[in-house]
Design an enzyme around this catalytic site. Structure first.
Site, mmCIF file in Angstrom:
data_model
loop_
_atom_site.group_PDB
_atom_site.id
_atom_site.type_symbol
_atom_site.label_atom_id
_atom_site.label_comp_id
_atom_site.label_asym_id
_atom_site.label_seq_id
_atom_site.Cartn_x
_atom_site.Cartn_y
_atom_site.Cartn_z
ATOM 1 N N HIS A 37 0.840 -1.208 0.000
ATOM 2 C CA HIS A 37 0.000 0.000 0.000
ATOM 3 C C HIS A 37 0.876 1.260 0.000
ATOM 4 O O HIS A 37 0.597 2.227 -0.706
ATOM 5 C CB HIS A 37 -0.878 0.047 1.256
ATOM 6 C CG HIS A 37 -1.834 -1.101 1.396
ATOM 7 N ND1 HIS A 37 -1.719 -2.040 2.387
ATOM 8 C CD2 HIS A 37 -2.934 -1.436 0.690
ATOM 9 C CE1 HIS A 37 -2.709 -2.914 2.294
ATOM 10 N NE2 HIS A 37 -3.462 -2.575 1.266
ATOM 11 N N GLN A 153 -8.971 -7.058 -10.924
ATOM 12 C CA GLN A 153 -9.564 -5.778 -10.480
ATOM 13 C C GLN A 153 -9.140 -4.641 -11.416
ATOM 14 O O GLN A 153 -9.943 -3.768 -11.764
ATOM 15 C CB GLN A 153 -9.113 -5.501 -9.047
ATOM 16 C CG GLN A 153 -9.415 -4.127 -8.533
ATOM 17 C CD GLN A 153 -9.151 -4.001 -7.034
ATOM 18 O OE1 GLN A 153 -9.940 -4.466 -6.231
ATOM 19 N NE2 GLN A 153 -8.049 -3.395 -6.665
ATOM 20 N N SER A 185 0.320 -9.022 1.272
ATOM 21 C CA SER A 185 -1.139 -8.998 1.305
ATOM 22 C C SER A 185 -1.570 -8.859 2.759
ATOM 23 O O SER A 185 -0.932 -9.434 3.653
ATOM 24 C CB SER A 185 -1.702 -10.311 0.739
ATOM 25 O OG SER A 185 -3.057 -10.464 1.122
ATOM 26 N N SER A 186 -2.655 -8.120 2.979
ATOM 27 C CA SER A 186 -3.165 -8.001 4.352
ATOM 28 C C SER A 186 -3.549 -9.380 4.881
ATOM 29 O O SER A 186 -3.580 -9.602 6.090
ATOM 30 C CB SER A 186 -4.388 -7.085 4.379
ATOM 31 O OG SER A 186 -4.047 -5.829 3.820
HETATM 32 P P1 AMP Z 1 -6.439 -3.723 -0.451
HETATM 33 O O1 AMP Z 1 -6.273 -2.965 0.813
HETATM 34 O O2 AMP Z 1 -6.060 -5.167 -0.363
HETATM 35 O O3 AMP Z 1 -7.796 -3.499 -1.089
HETATM 36 O O4 AMP Z 1 -5.399 -3.100 -1.469
HETATM 37 C C1 AMP Z 1 -5.411 -1.727 -1.773
HETATM 38 C C2 AMP Z 1 -4.552 -1.495 -2.974
HETATM 39 O O5 AMP Z 1 -3.218 -1.925 -2.700
HETATM 40 C C3 AMP Z 1 -5.028 -2.302 -4.199
HETATM 41 O O6 AMP Z 1 -4.928 -1.493 -5.356
HETATM 42 C C4 AMP Z 1 -4.059 -3.442 -4.246
HETATM 43 O O7 AMP Z 1 -3.855 -3.966 -5.545
HETATM 44 C C5 AMP Z 1 -2.786 -2.780 -3.727
HETATM 45 N N1 AMP Z 1 -1.878 -3.795 -3.220
HETATM 46 C C6 AMP Z 1 -2.164 -4.780 -2.334
HETATM 47 N N2 AMP Z 1 -1.079 -5.567 -2.153
HETATM 48 C C7 AMP Z 1 -0.099 -5.066 -2.935
HETATM 49 C C8 AMP Z 1 1.250 -5.438 -3.198
HETATM 50 N N3 AMP Z 1 1.819 -6.502 -2.612
HETATM 51 N N4 AMP Z 1 1.961 -4.692 -4.069
HETATM 52 C C9 AMP Z 1 1.398 -3.609 -4.670
HETATM 53 N N5 AMP Z 1 0.133 -3.213 -4.472
HETATM 54 C C10 AMP Z 1 -0.613 -3.930 -3.615
#
Ligand code: AMP
Length: 283
Positions: A37, A153, A185-186
């Site tokens: 993020h 997405q 990843s969260s």
């Molecule tokens: P989320 O909080 O999982 O909805 O992610 C928010 C944004 O962060 C989304 O656009 C995801 O694609 C991006 N994101 C999540 N994990 C990663 C990662 N490892 N590398 C780059 N972007 C990420």
């Protein structure tokens, strides 16, 4: 950093930022922030005068029985990370603010929204697109930043921005990984130590495909077989999809010479993880 919890507050912040600054970037997230993020925020900061981040765990992108309730929430830690990252405003609305009672309007993502994650998570992309559309309307950014990590997405949102004439430019940022290759990843925090080891199979499967491509392989079927062979080596892992598709239509490709998305999703115990590799057109 300004904290806005309603669309009206966000709108005032937008006006103030717009007056003081020239361009605005938006980074939508569901919180539980990690370096992936923060990389989006850092890219947004280099390309805009002001950056707005949003935190919203979007109930309508989770299916019944999915992890909406359990999804990690850590507002105080997220707030500090965003402030340290130089974000100008944080939009952190309630569910009632984003989905007011009586809301009946949703974004229909069509067949595209039924592919990859949309196949195993029916309604997921309708939920994503509806909330991203609302965020774009509320924040009115010049650019909105999304991670390549969520490749399907990206395809759905790109199409939405085009089809509904959103003025924002969608900017896709590279996948940030742990040093051993696991995409951040969260949901990685759900993994027990043995599952954390098994989770590496996603990036290993993609690396094996990358090697085949470097050796000259162009047949989608051969690359799909390679993915499945890698996944077959770990009984803890259950494949959701492992495929070679067109990055815009998400339809399977027979040949990758004109570029391809190698996309994988797998269950490691009760945790579903995704990863992908974007192959450019071959010279
Ligand atoms: P989320 O909080 O999982 O909805 O992610 C928010 C944004 O962060 C989304 O656009 C995801 O694609 C991006 N994101 C999540 N994990 C990663 C990662 N490892 N590398 C780059 N972007 C990420």
């Amino acid at each position: 950093m300004l904290l806005c919890q309603t669309a009206a507050e966000m709108h005032d912040a937008y006006r103030a930022l717009r007056n003081a600054e020239h361009t605005l970037g938006l980074v939508p997230t569901m919180g539980a922030l990690h370096a992936g993020h923060l990389s989006l925020i850092s890219i947004a900061r280099t390309q805009n005068d002001a950056v707005v981040a949003s935190i919203f765990v979007n109930p309508i992108q989770f299916g019944p029985g999915e992890d909406y309730e359990a999804y990690p929430r850590d507002f105080d830690a997220d707030y500090s990370k965003l402030e340290s990252a130089g974000v100008h405003a944080l939009f952190a609305p309630s569910v009632a603010e984003m989905l007011p009672r009586g809301n009946t309007t949703f974004v229909d993502t069509g067949e595209l929204g039924t592919r990859l994650d949309g196949a195993s998570r029916p309604g997921h992309f309708r939920g994503v697109a509806t909330i991203v559309a609302r965020l774009l309307h509320i924040v009115q950014p010049d650019r909105a930043y999304f991670g390549q990590k969520d490749a399907a997405q990206i395809a759905v949102l790109r199409r939405m921005v085009r089809d509904l004439n959103f003025p924002a430019h969608l900017i896709v940022c590279p996948i940030v990984r742990e040093s051993d290759g696991l995409a951040l990843s969260s949901r990685n925090r759900y993994l027990a130590p043995d599952e954390r080891r098994s989770a590496l199979i996603l990036s290993r499967a993609l690396n094996a495909v990358q090697q085949l491509v470097e050796q000259g392989e162009t047949r989608g079927e051969a690359l799909r077989a390679s993915l499945l062979n890698t996944f077959a080596t770990d009984p803890l892992v259950r494949v959701d999809y492992a495929t070679v598709v067109d990055p815009d239509t998400l339809l399977p490709l027979d040949d990758i010479s004109h570029g391809a998305l190698i996309a994988v999703a797998a269950w490691i115990g009760t945790t579903r993880l995704i990863d992908n590799l974007l192959l450019p057109t071959r010279a």
